[in-house]
Enzyme design. Structure first.
Site, PDB file in Angstrom:
ATOM      1  CE  LYS A  87      -2.199  -2.443   3.383  1.00 52.06           C
ATOM      2  NZ  LYS A  87      -2.697  -2.653   4.704  1.00 52.06           N
TER       3      LYS A  87
ATOM      4  CD  GLU B 211       7.690  -0.564  -3.082  1.00 49.85           C
ATOM      5  OE1 GLU B 211       6.605   0.019  -2.924  1.00 49.85           O
ATOM      6  OE2 GLU B 211       7.936  -1.678  -2.584  1.00 49.85           O
ATOM      7  CG  ASP B 212       6.807   2.478  -0.234  1.00 52.21           C
ATOM      8  OD1 ASP B 212       7.521   1.578  -0.748  1.00 52.21           O
ATOM      9  OD2 ASP B 212       6.213   2.308   0.851  1.00 52.21           O
TER      10      ASP B 212
ATOM     11  CG  ASP C 252      14.933  -0.564   3.911  1.00 55.15           C
ATOM     12  OD1 ASP C 252      15.820   0.246   4.176  1.00 55.15           O
ATOM     13  OD2 ASP C 252      14.459  -1.345   4.753  1.00 55.15           O
TER      14      ASP C 252
ATOM     15  CE  LYS D  41      15.019   3.888   5.073  1.00 56.25           C
ATOM     16  NZ  LYS D  41      14.461   3.029   6.143  1.00 56.25           N
TER      17      LYS D  41
ATOM     18  CG  PHE E  67      11.020   3.446  10.036  1.00 53.91           C
ATOM     19  CD1 PHE E  67      11.159   2.313   9.252  1.00 53.91           C
ATOM     20  CD2 PHE E  67       9.743   3.896  10.344  1.00 53.91           C
ATOM     21  CE1 PHE E  67      10.050   1.632   8.780  1.00 53.91           C
ATOM     22  CE2 PHE E  67       8.618   3.213   9.867  1.00 53.91           C
ATOM     23  CZ  PHE E  67       8.775   2.086   9.097  1.00 53.91           C
TER      24      PHE E  67
ATOM     25  NE  ARG F  67      -0.660   2.483   4.599  1.00 52.75           N
ATOM     26  CZ  ARG F  67       0.389   1.696   4.374  1.00 52.75           C
ATOM     27  NH1 ARG F  67       1.417   2.156   3.705  1.00 52.75           N
ATOM     28  NH2 ARG F  67       0.411   0.457   4.827  1.00 52.75           N
TER      29      ARG F  67
END
Ligand code: IMP
Ligand code: MG
Length: 186
Positions: free
Chosen positions: A48, A104-105, A108, A136, A157, A170
Protein backbone atom coordinates in the site's frame (compact mmCIF):
# COMPACT_ATOMS: atom_id res chain seq x y z
CA UNK A 1 -4.41 20.04 19.21
CA UNK A 2 -5.73 19.02 15.79
CA UNK A 3 -5.09 15.63 14.21
CA UNK A 4 -2.28 16.68 11.84
CA UNK A 5 -0.41 18.51 14.57
CA UNK A 6 -0.59 15.37 16.69
CA UNK A 7 0.88 13.27 13.85
CA UNK A 8 3.71 15.78 13.40
CA UNK A 9 4.44 15.48 17.12
CA UNK A 10 5.52 11.87 16.50
CA UNK A 11 8.31 12.98 14.12
CA UNK A 12 11.84 14.06 14.97
CA UNK A 13 11.94 16.15 11.80
CA UNK A 14 10.47 16.67 8.37
CA UNK A 15 12.81 15.20 5.77
CA UNK A 16 11.06 16.09 2.49
CA UNK A 17 8.45 18.83 2.25
CA UNK A 18 5.32 18.50 0.15
CA UNK A 19 6.39 21.30 -2.23
CA UNK A 20 9.65 19.50 -2.97
CA UNK A 21 7.84 16.20 -3.49
CA UNK A 22 5.48 17.83 -6.00
CA UNK A 23 8.36 19.30 -8.01
CA UNK A 24 10.27 15.98 -8.08
CA UNK A 25 7.21 13.95 -9.06
CA UNK A 26 6.39 16.34 -11.90
CA UNK A 27 9.96 16.15 -13.19
CA UNK A 28 9.92 12.35 -12.99
CA UNK A 29 6.62 12.20 -14.89
CA UNK A 30 8.11 14.31 -17.67
CA UNK A 31 11.17 12.06 -17.90
CA UNK A 32 9.04 8.90 -18.06
CA UNK A 33 6.82 10.52 -20.71
CA UNK A 34 9.90 11.10 -22.88
CA UNK A 35 11.46 7.69 -22.29
CA UNK A 36 8.32 5.69 -23.09
CA UNK A 37 7.04 7.58 -26.09
CA UNK A 38 5.42 5.14 -28.52
CA UNK A 39 5.38 2.28 -25.99
CA UNK A 40 2.47 0.45 -24.42
CA UNK A 41 3.04 1.25 -20.78
CA UNK A 42 1.72 -0.83 -17.89
CA UNK A 43 2.15 0.99 -14.58
CA UNK A 44 2.07 -1.36 -11.59
CA UNK A 45 1.66 0.20 -8.15
CA UNK A 46 2.86 -1.72 -5.12
CA UNK A 47 0.27 -1.60 -2.35
CA UNK A 48 0.00 0.00 0.00
CA UNK A 49 2.99 2.29 0.49
CA UNK A 50 3.08 3.55 -3.11
CA UNK A 51 -0.57 4.69 -3.31
CA UNK A 52 -0.02 8.42 -2.83
CA UNK A 53 3.10 8.59 -5.02
CA UNK A 54 1.37 6.45 -7.66
CA UNK A 55 -1.72 8.63 -7.88
CA UNK A 56 0.36 11.80 -8.24
CA UNK A 57 2.88 10.28 -10.67
CA UNK A 58 0.44 8.80 -13.19
CA UNK A 59 -1.17 12.23 -13.61
CA UNK A 60 2.23 13.63 -14.61
CA UNK A 61 2.77 10.98 -17.32
CA UNK A 62 1.35 12.16 -20.61
CA UNK A 63 0.95 8.79 -22.36
CA UNK A 64 -1.76 6.17 -22.74
CA UNK A 65 -1.23 3.56 -20.04
CA UNK A 66 -2.75 0.58 -18.30
CA UNK A 67 -2.82 0.56 -14.51
CA UNK A 68 -2.72 -2.36 -12.10
CA UNK A 69 -1.65 -3.16 -8.55
CA UNK A 70 0.16 -5.80 -6.60
CA UNK A 71 0.42 -6.25 -2.87
CA UNK A 72 3.49 -7.74 -1.24
CA UNK A 73 4.68 -7.80 2.31
CA UNK A 74 8.04 -8.24 3.91
CA UNK A 75 7.52 -6.18 7.02
CA UNK A 76 4.67 -6.97 9.41
CA UNK A 77 4.56 -4.04 11.81
CA UNK A 78 8.30 -3.93 12.41
CA UNK A 79 10.72 -1.28 11.15
CA UNK A 80 13.19 -3.88 9.89
CA UNK A 81 12.55 -6.09 6.89
CA UNK A 82 12.04 -9.80 7.54
CA UNK A 83 13.74 -10.50 4.21
CA UNK A 84 10.94 -12.88 3.19
CA UNK A 85 8.73 -11.44 0.46
CA UNK A 86 5.15 -12.65 0.21
CA UNK A 87 2.83 -11.98 -2.74
CA UNK A 88 -0.53 -11.00 -1.22
CA UNK A 89 -2.41 -9.71 -4.28
CA UNK A 90 -1.57 -10.44 -7.90
CA UNK A 91 -2.25 -8.43 -11.07
CA UNK A 92 -5.65 -8.72 -12.76
CA UNK A 93 -4.16 -9.26 -16.24
CA UNK A 94 -1.16 -10.92 -17.90
CA UNK A 95 1.89 -8.73 -18.59
CA UNK A 96 3.36 -10.69 -21.47
CA UNK A 97 4.80 -8.33 -24.08
CA UNK A 98 4.09 -5.22 -21.98
CA UNK A 99 6.53 -2.51 -20.92
CA UNK A 100 6.14 -2.65 -17.15
CA UNK A 101 6.94 0.25 -14.87
CA UNK A 102 6.87 -0.77 -11.20
CA UNK A 103 6.01 2.11 -8.86
CA UNK A 104 7.23 1.67 -5.28
CA UNK A 105 7.49 3.93 -2.23
CA UNK A 106 11.02 3.08 -1.10
CA UNK A 107 13.92 0.77 -1.87
CA UNK A 108 15.43 -0.36 1.41
CA UNK A 109 17.06 -3.82 1.48
CA UNK A 110 16.08 -4.23 -2.18
CA UNK A 111 14.51 -7.65 -1.52
CA UNK A 112 10.97 -6.67 -2.53
CA UNK A 113 11.93 -5.16 -5.86
CA UNK A 114 14.45 -7.78 -6.87
CA UNK A 115 11.72 -10.38 -6.23
CA UNK A 116 9.14 -8.41 -8.23
CA UNK A 117 11.52 -7.75 -11.10
CA UNK A 118 12.10 -11.47 -11.43
CA UNK A 119 8.34 -12.19 -11.36
CA UNK A 120 7.72 -9.81 -14.29
CA UNK A 121 10.67 -11.10 -16.29
CA UNK A 122 9.53 -14.70 -15.78
CA UNK A 123 6.08 -13.73 -17.04
CA UNK A 124 7.50 -12.44 -20.32
CA UNK A 125 7.21 -8.66 -19.92
CA UNK A 126 8.89 -6.83 -22.83
CA UNK A 127 10.74 -4.61 -20.33
CA UNK A 128 10.73 -3.99 -16.58
CA UNK A 129 11.77 -0.74 -14.93
CA UNK A 130 11.46 0.59 -11.41
CA UNK A 131 10.34 4.04 -10.27
CA UNK A 132 10.69 4.69 -6.56
CA UNK A 133 9.98 7.79 -4.53
CA UNK A 134 12.77 7.15 -2.02
CA UNK A 135 16.04 5.27 -2.08
CA UNK A 136 17.83 4.21 1.13
CA UNK A 137 21.09 2.79 -0.31
CA UNK A 138 22.78 2.29 3.08
CA UNK A 139 20.55 -0.70 3.84
CA UNK A 140 20.84 -2.66 0.62
CA UNK A 141 21.16 -6.45 1.03
CA UNK A 142 20.90 -7.36 -2.65
CA UNK A 143 22.16 -5.47 -5.64
CA UNK A 144 19.28 -3.43 -6.95
CA UNK A 145 19.22 -0.11 -8.76
CA UNK A 146 16.04 1.82 -9.39
CA UNK A 147 15.78 3.20 -12.92
CA UNK A 148 13.99 6.29 -11.60
CA UNK A 149 13.96 7.79 -8.11
CA UNK A 150 13.04 11.14 -6.55
CA UNK A 151 15.10 11.32 -3.33
CA UNK A 152 18.00 9.48 -1.72
CA UNK A 153 17.58 9.41 2.07
CA UNK A 154 19.78 8.42 5.04
CA UNK A 155 19.29 5.26 7.10
CA UNK A 156 16.29 6.43 9.12
CA UNK A 157 12.75 5.13 9.40
CA UNK A 158 10.44 7.54 7.59
CA UNK A 159 6.66 7.92 7.33
CA UNK A 160 4.17 10.03 5.40
CA UNK A 161 3.10 10.50 1.76
CA UNK A 162 1.94 6.87 1.75
CA UNK A 163 4.67 5.36 3.92
CA UNK A 164 3.47 3.88 7.18
CA UNK A 165 4.43 2.55 10.55
CA UNK A 166 1.93 -0.10 11.66
CA UNK A 167 -0.57 1.23 9.02
CA UNK A 168 -0.42 4.77 10.47
CA UNK A 169 0.92 8.11 9.14
CA UNK A 170 0.19 7.39 5.44
CA UNK A 171 -1.95 10.54 5.30
CA UNK A 172 0.82 12.94 6.29
CA UNK A 173 1.42 15.18 3.25
CA UNK A 174 5.18 15.50 3.99
CA UNK A 175 7.82 12.81 4.62
CA UNK A 176 9.29 12.78 8.12
CA UNK A 177 11.54 10.75 10.40
CA UNK A 178 9.52 8.81 12.96
CA UNK A 179 10.56 9.35 16.57
CA UNK A 180 12.19 6.13 17.87
CA UNK A 181 10.01 6.21 21.01
CA UNK A 182 7.06 5.24 18.75
CA UNK A 183 8.62 1.85 17.94
CA UNK A 184 10.79 1.48 21.07
CA UNK A 185 8.91 -1.58 22.32
CA UNK A 186 9.50 -3.55 19.10
P1 IMP B 1 12.84 -3.70 1.00
O1 IMP B 1 12.28 -4.98 0.49
O2 IMP B 1 13.67 -3.92 2.24
O3 IMP B 1 13.57 -2.89 -0.04
O4 IMP B 1 11.68 -2.80 1.56
C1 IMP B 1 10.45 -2.84 1.08
C2 IMP B 1 9.37 -2.20 1.89
O5 IMP B 1 9.72 -1.89 3.24
C3 IMP B 1 9.00 -0.87 1.31
O6 IMP B 1 8.15 -1.02 0.22
C4 IMP B 1 8.30 -0.21 2.48
O7 IMP B 1 6.95 -0.60 2.51
C5 IMP B 1 9.02 -0.76 3.68
N1 IMP B 1 9.98 0.24 4.21
C6 IMP B 1 11.33 0.25 4.09
N2 IMP B 1 11.87 1.31 4.69
C7 IMP B 1 10.83 2.02 5.20
C8 IMP B 1 10.73 3.26 5.94
O8 IMP B 1 11.71 3.96 6.26
N3 IMP B 1 9.47 3.65 6.27
C9 IMP B 1 8.35 2.95 5.95
N4 IMP B 1 8.39 1.79 5.26
C10 IMP B 1 9.63 1.33 4.89
MG1 MG C 1 5.86 -0.90 0.34
Amino acid sequence: MDCTAKLYGDLTKILVKREDIAVAVKRLGEQITKDYEGHELMVVGILKGAIVFYSDLIREIDLPMRTDFMAVSSYGSATKSSGVVQLRKDLDRPVEGMDVLIVEDIVDSGMTLSYLKRVFQDRGAASVRIATLLDKPARRRVELKADYFCFTIPDEFVVGYGLDYDEKYRNLPDIGVLHPRIYAGE
